[in-house]
Design a protein around this motif. Structure first.
Motif, PDB file in Angstrom:
ATOM      1  N   ILE A  32      42.804  43.272  26.019  1.00 25.03           N
ATOM      2  CA  ILE A  32      41.782  42.811  25.085  1.00 25.03           C
ATOM      3  C   ILE A  32      42.346  41.646  24.272  1.00 25.03           C
ATOM      4  O   ILE A  32      43.452  41.738  23.727  1.00 25.03           O
ATOM      5  CB  ILE A  32      41.357  43.958  24.160  1.00 25.03           C
ATOM      6  CG1 ILE A  32      40.777  45.120  24.986  1.00 25.03           C
ATOM      7  CG2 ILE A  32      40.324  43.468  23.140  1.00 25.03           C
ATOM      8  CD1 ILE A  32      40.464  46.341  24.158  1.00 25.03           C
ATOM      9  N   THR A  33      41.597  40.556  24.182  1.00 16.26           N
ATOM     10  CA  THR A  33      42.107  39.333  23.554  1.00 16.26           C
ATOM     11  C   THR A  33      41.709  39.199  22.106  1.00 16.26           C
ATOM     12  O   THR A  33      42.050  38.222  21.464  1.00 16.26           O
ATOM     13  CB  THR A  33      41.606  38.102  24.332  1.00 16.26           C
ATOM     14  OG1 THR A  33      40.176  38.130  24.380  1.00 16.26           O
ATOM     15  CG2 THR A  33      42.161  38.118  25.748  1.00 16.26           C
ATOM     16  N   LYS A  78      39.001  34.162  54.450  1.00 17.40           N
ATOM     17  CA  LYS A  78      40.057  34.223  53.446  1.00 17.40           C
ATOM     18  C   LYS A  78      39.437  34.007  52.066  1.00 17.40           C
ATOM     19  O   LYS A  78      38.757  33.008  51.841  1.00 17.40           O
ATOM     20  CB  LYS A  78      41.132  33.173  53.715  1.00 17.40           C
ATOM     21  CG  LYS A  78      41.905  33.408  55.012  1.00 17.40           C
ATOM     22  CD  LYS A  78      43.002  32.378  55.204  1.00 17.40           C
ATOM     23  CE  LYS A  78      43.783  32.654  56.482  1.00 17.40           C
ATOM     24  NZ  LYS A  78      44.887  31.667  56.690  1.00 17.40           N
ATOM     25  N   VAL A  79      39.677  34.979  51.170  1.00 20.20           N
ATOM     26  CA  VAL A  79      39.050  34.951  49.848  1.00 20.20           C
ATOM     27  C   VAL A  79      40.117  35.180  48.783  1.00 20.20           C
ATOM     28  O   VAL A  79      40.941  36.092  48.915  1.00 20.20           O
ATOM     29  CB  VAL A  79      37.952  36.035  49.725  1.00 20.20           C
ATOM     30  CG1 VAL A  79      37.301  35.982  48.346  1.00 20.20           C
ATOM     31  CG2 VAL A  79      36.915  35.862  50.817  1.00 20.20           C
ATOM     32  N   ILE A  80      40.095  34.353  47.764  1.00 19.60           N
ATOM     33  CA  ILE A  80      40.930  34.554  46.575  1.00 19.60           C
ATOM     34  C   ILE A  80      39.996  34.596  45.373  1.00 19.60           C
ATOM     35  O   ILE A  80      39.277  33.634  45.102  1.00 19.60           O
ATOM     36  CB  ILE A  80      41.972  33.425  46.403  1.00 19.60           C
ATOM     37  CG1 ILE A  80      42.917  33.370  47.610  1.00 19.60           C
ATOM     38  CG2 ILE A  80      42.778  33.637  45.120  1.00 19.60           C
ATOM     39  CD1 ILE A  80      43.906  32.225  47.541  1.00 19.60           C
ATOM     40  N   LEU A  81      40.006  35.719  44.664  1.00 14.97           N
ATOM     41  CA  LEU A  81      39.172  35.884  43.476  1.00 14.97           C
ATOM     42  C   LEU A  81      40.082  36.016  42.258  1.00 14.97           C
ATOM     43  O   LEU A  81      40.985  36.860  42.237  1.00 14.97           O
ATOM     44  CB  LEU A  81      38.272  37.121  43.602  1.00 14.97           C
ATOM     45  CG  LEU A  81      37.288  37.127  44.772  1.00 14.97           C
ATOM     46  CD1 LEU A  81      36.488  38.430  44.790  1.00 14.97           C
ATOM     47  CD2 LEU A  81      36.356  35.929  44.726  1.00 14.97           C
ATOM     48  N   ILE A  82      39.825  35.184  41.270  1.00 13.39           N
ATOM     49  CA  ILE A  82      40.621  35.163  40.049  1.00 13.39           C
ATOM     50  C   ILE A  82      39.729  35.558  38.885  1.00 13.39           C
ATOM     51  O   ILE A  82      38.599  35.071  38.767  1.00 13.39           O
ATOM     52  CB  ILE A  82      41.218  33.763  39.809  1.00 13.39           C
ATOM     53  CG1 ILE A  82      42.043  33.331  41.032  1.00 13.39           C
ATOM     54  CG2 ILE A  82      42.082  33.735  38.542  1.00 13.39           C
ATOM     55  CD1 ILE A  82      42.489  31.884  40.994  1.00 13.39           C
ATOM     56  N   GLY A  83      40.220  36.456  38.027  1.00 12.75           N
ATOM     57  CA  GLY A  83      39.394  36.877  36.913  1.00 12.75           C
ATOM     58  C   GLY A  83      40.122  37.763  35.944  1.00 12.75           C
ATOM     59  O   GLY A  83      41.367  37.795  35.886  1.00 12.75           O
ATOM     60  N   ASN A  84      39.330  38.511  35.180  1.00  8.67           N
ATOM     61  CA  ASN A  84      39.854  39.373  34.128  1.00  8.67           C
ATOM     62  C   ASN A  84      39.607  40.842  34.448  1.00  8.67           C
ATOM     63  O   ASN A  84      38.739  41.179  35.253  1.00  8.67           O
ATOM     64  CB  ASN A  84      39.180  39.058  32.785  1.00  8.67           C
ATOM     65  CG  ASN A  84      39.332  37.606  32.390  1.00  8.67           C
ATOM     66  OD1 ASN A  84      40.361  36.989  32.669  1.00  8.67           O
ATOM     67  ND2 ASN A  84      38.312  37.073  31.746  1.00  8.67           N
ATOM     68  N   LEU A  85      40.372  41.688  33.770  1.00 15.58           N
ATOM     69  CA  LEU A  85      40.075  43.117  33.781  1.00 15.58           C
ATOM     70  C   LEU A  85      38.945  43.320  32.778  1.00 15.58           C
ATOM     71  O   LEU A  85      39.161  43.374  31.569  1.00 15.58           O
ATOM     72  CB  LEU A  85      41.309  43.922  33.386  1.00 15.58           C
ATOM     73  CG  LEU A  85      41.153  45.441  33.408  1.00 15.58           C
ATOM     74  CD1 LEU A  85      40.795  45.939  34.799  1.00 15.58           C
ATOM     75  CD2 LEU A  85      42.417  46.116  32.894  1.00 15.58           C
ATOM     76  N   GLY A  86      37.734  43.403  33.293  1.00  9.98           N
ATOM     77  CA  GLY A  86      36.567  43.451  32.421  1.00  9.98           C
ATOM     78  C   GLY A  86      36.359  44.784  31.739  1.00  9.98           C
ATOM     79  O   GLY A  86      35.819  44.852  30.634  1.00  9.98           O
ATOM     80  N   GLU A  87      36.790  45.886  32.390  1.00 13.84           N
ATOM     81  CA  GLU A  87      36.590  47.216  31.813  1.00 13.84           C
ATOM     82  C   GLU A  87      37.537  48.206  32.466  1.00 13.84           C
ATOM     83  O   GLU A  87      37.689  48.218  33.697  1.00 13.84           O
ATOM     84  CB  GLU A  87      35.136  47.667  32.000  1.00 13.84           C
ATOM     85  CG  GLU A  87      34.793  48.961  31.309  1.00 13.84           C
ATOM     86  CD  GLU A  87      33.337  49.349  31.494  1.00 13.84           C
ATOM     87  OE1 GLU A  87      32.820  50.117  30.656  1.00 13.84           O
ATOM     88  OE2 GLU A  87      32.729  48.889  32.482  1.00 13.84           O
ATOM     89  N   ASP A 126      47.987  52.166  30.150  1.00 16.58           N
ATOM     90  CA  ASP A 126      48.478  50.886  29.653  1.00 16.58           C
ATOM     91  C   ASP A 126      48.078  49.789  30.628  1.00 16.58           C
ATOM     92  O   ASP A 126      48.630  49.687  31.733  1.00 16.58           O
ATOM     93  CB  ASP A 126      50.004  50.935  29.504  1.00 16.58           C
ATOM     94  CG  ASP A 126      50.567  49.640  28.907  1.00 16.58           C
ATOM     95  OD1 ASP A 126      49.754  48.793  28.486  1.00 16.58           O
ATOM     96  OD2 ASP A 126      51.800  49.488  28.893  1.00 16.58           O
ATOM     97  N   ALA A 127      47.096  48.945  30.229  1.00 18.76           N
ATOM     98  CA  ALA A 127      46.573  47.916  31.124  1.00 18.76           C
ATOM     99  C   ALA A 127      47.578  46.812  31.385  1.00 18.76           C
ATOM    100  O   ALA A 127      47.437  46.054  32.349  1.00 18.76           O
ATOM    101  CB  ALA A 127      45.291  47.324  30.540  1.00 18.76           C
ATOM    102  N   VAL A 128      48.613  46.683  30.515  1.00 19.16           N
ATOM    103  CA  VAL A 128      49.608  45.627  30.697  1.00 19.16           C
ATOM    104  C   VAL A 128      50.660  46.018  31.731  1.00 19.16           C
ATOM    105  O   VAL A 128      51.405  45.172  32.232  1.00 19.16           O
ATOM    106  CB  VAL A 128      50.276  45.299  29.334  1.00 19.16           C
ATOM    107  CG1 VAL A 128      51.219  44.111  29.450  1.00 19.16           C
ATOM    108  CG2 VAL A 128      49.217  45.009  28.291  1.00 19.16           C
TER     109      VAL A 128
END
Length: 427
Positions: free
Chosen positions: A425-426, A328-337, A344-346
């Motif tokens: 993008i932040t 069981k794996v949970i990976l949390i992160g960002n949309l890097g590219e 529309d990434a949102v």
């Protein structure tokens, strides 16, 4: 009057000296003088040690600091001609291996002039079967003997690795000078070519290559570091292990894949980039990095997911003498590219689709790594240790045949969840 004062101070013949109080004073004075003498002798003795210098001092220019070692098979020189000279005879064994060592040049002025020519190091080599004997033989070629306390890398050619490295490593594990943190690599070609390569860096090749593994945590598709101490532990425990594969191209070196060694210490296959990602998850050593998958808005392009938090758990169960691994794996992160800029990434639908694609890619990598190990009968991700901890009684019955019989028949369930926290993008 002077005589009286002299006698009062404790001179012999003074009748006052015979009194009990004066006797104690004299005894204390004698003891004090003895203490001072002892202390003075101790200080003088210590000073003589400090100013004597090192009895075994050796100038740095006269010590052969070995930074890298390459081990290959000896290349056959072909049929011997009538006027060929005999090579140096060996007392025992055969001329099987060629050991190449790399040392730095200590004349920095000369080295800097020739750095662009790849001449900032010294290369020495010898042939034989005993690693110890070869290093001593190299000592006859130069006035400084090989010194291994600063060694950075140990490189095996694939041909040598496939025959087995257990016997060869015996010397490196016994030598008191050898560092347990020495990085170990395998190369498809000649190991000596890695040390002799003309790289576009000013550092000695071995020093530069030894630092390459510092970035493997950020690149989950590339094999992590394999240290001599870790391999020694695997050899003692009869465990399989994995070693990074290194190649040279266009004045660069690159970590490419992973060489799989079975518990007989022989290289039996390779892990590609996708399998290495899954292997790090199975071994629970994945820390950070990116995962690339097809872009759901346009499969001809890609999307990159940057991992900055992870939760991994592996459980085992035994049923009918068969092992089942549940990952069981949970990976949390960002949309890097996002390679489809018009998308529309949102958009929540797009975000969910990206999470699904990344989860499928990670699931595929885990299953690929598991399957490759079963195929090669080499548990390099140490899942057997997990079985040992969770089912000790069962492990006692299967440990001797784990890699060859039990592990290849094990089953695997995978559950991967991806969470994208920042899809835009932040700044």
């Amino acid at each position: 009057m002077g005589k009286l004062r002299w006698n009062i101070l404790g001179i012999r013949g003074n009748p006052l000296a015979t009194r009990p109080g004066m006797v104690k004073i004299q005894e204390k004075n004698v003891m004090l003088r003895k203490c001072w003498k002892t202390l003075l002798i101790g200080i003088l003795f210590t000073l003589t040690l400090l100013i004597a210098g090192c009895w075994d001092r050796k100038e740095i220019e006269n010590r052969g600091y070995v930074l890298g070692v390459g081990i290959d098979h000896v290349v056959s020189s072909g049929p011997k001609g009538l006027y060929d000279l005999d090579k140096t005879p060996q007392a025992a064994g055969q001329r099987k291996y060629k050991l190449t060592i790399e040392m730095p040049k200590f004349n920095k002025q000369e080295a800097s002039k020739e750095v662009n020519k790849g001449q900032n190091h010294l290369i020495w080599s010898g042939e034989g079967e005993s690693m110890f004997a070869i290093t001593r033989m190299i000592s006859t070629k130069t006035y400084f003997s090989p010194f291994f306390e600063d060694i950075q890398i140990l490189v095996f050619s694939e041909a040598v690795a496939r025959e087995g490295v257990g016997d060869i490593l015996d010397f490196f594990l016994r030598d008191a000078e050898m560092r347990r943190l020495t990085r170990v690599f395998v190369t498809p070609g000649r190991a000596e070519d890695i040390l002799k390569a003309k790289l576009q860096v000013e550092e000695v090749n071995s020093t530069f290559i030894g630092k390459l593994t510092a970035n493997t945590d950020k690149a989950p598709y590339f094999a992590g570091k394999a240290e001599l101490g870790q391999i020694a532990q695997a050899l003692r425990s009869n465990h399989s292990f994995i070693v990074p594969i290194i190649v040279t191209e266009d004045k660069e070196v690159r970590l490419l894949k992973g060489a799989i060694f079975n518990k007989d210490h022989k290289m039996v296959g390779e892990m590609n980039e996708l399998e290495i990602l899954g292997g790090k998850i199975l071994r629970q050593t994945l820390k950070q990095g990116i995962v690339v998958a097809p872009n759901p808005a346009d499969p001809q392009h890609t999307v990159a997911f940057e991992i900055y938090e992870k939760k991994m758990n592996i459980d085992t169960s035994v049923q009918d003498d068969q092992i089942l691994f549940t990952v069981k794996v949970i990976l949390i992160g960002n949309l890097g590219e996002n390679m489809v800029h018009e998308q529309d990434a949102v958009d929540p639908v797009f975000t969910k689709a990206v999470e699904k694609e990344i989860a499928a890619e990670v699931t595929r990598s885990i299953k690929a790594a598991f399957s490759k190990q079963q195929q090669l009968k080499a548990d390099v991700t140490e899942l057997g240790d997990l079985v040992h901890r969770q089912h000790p009684d069962y492990w006692k019955n299967v440990q001797d045949r784990w890699d060859e019989e039990v592990f290849p028949m094990a089953q695997l369930n995978v559950d991967v969840k991806i969470q994208i926290r920042r899809p835009v993008i932040t700044h």
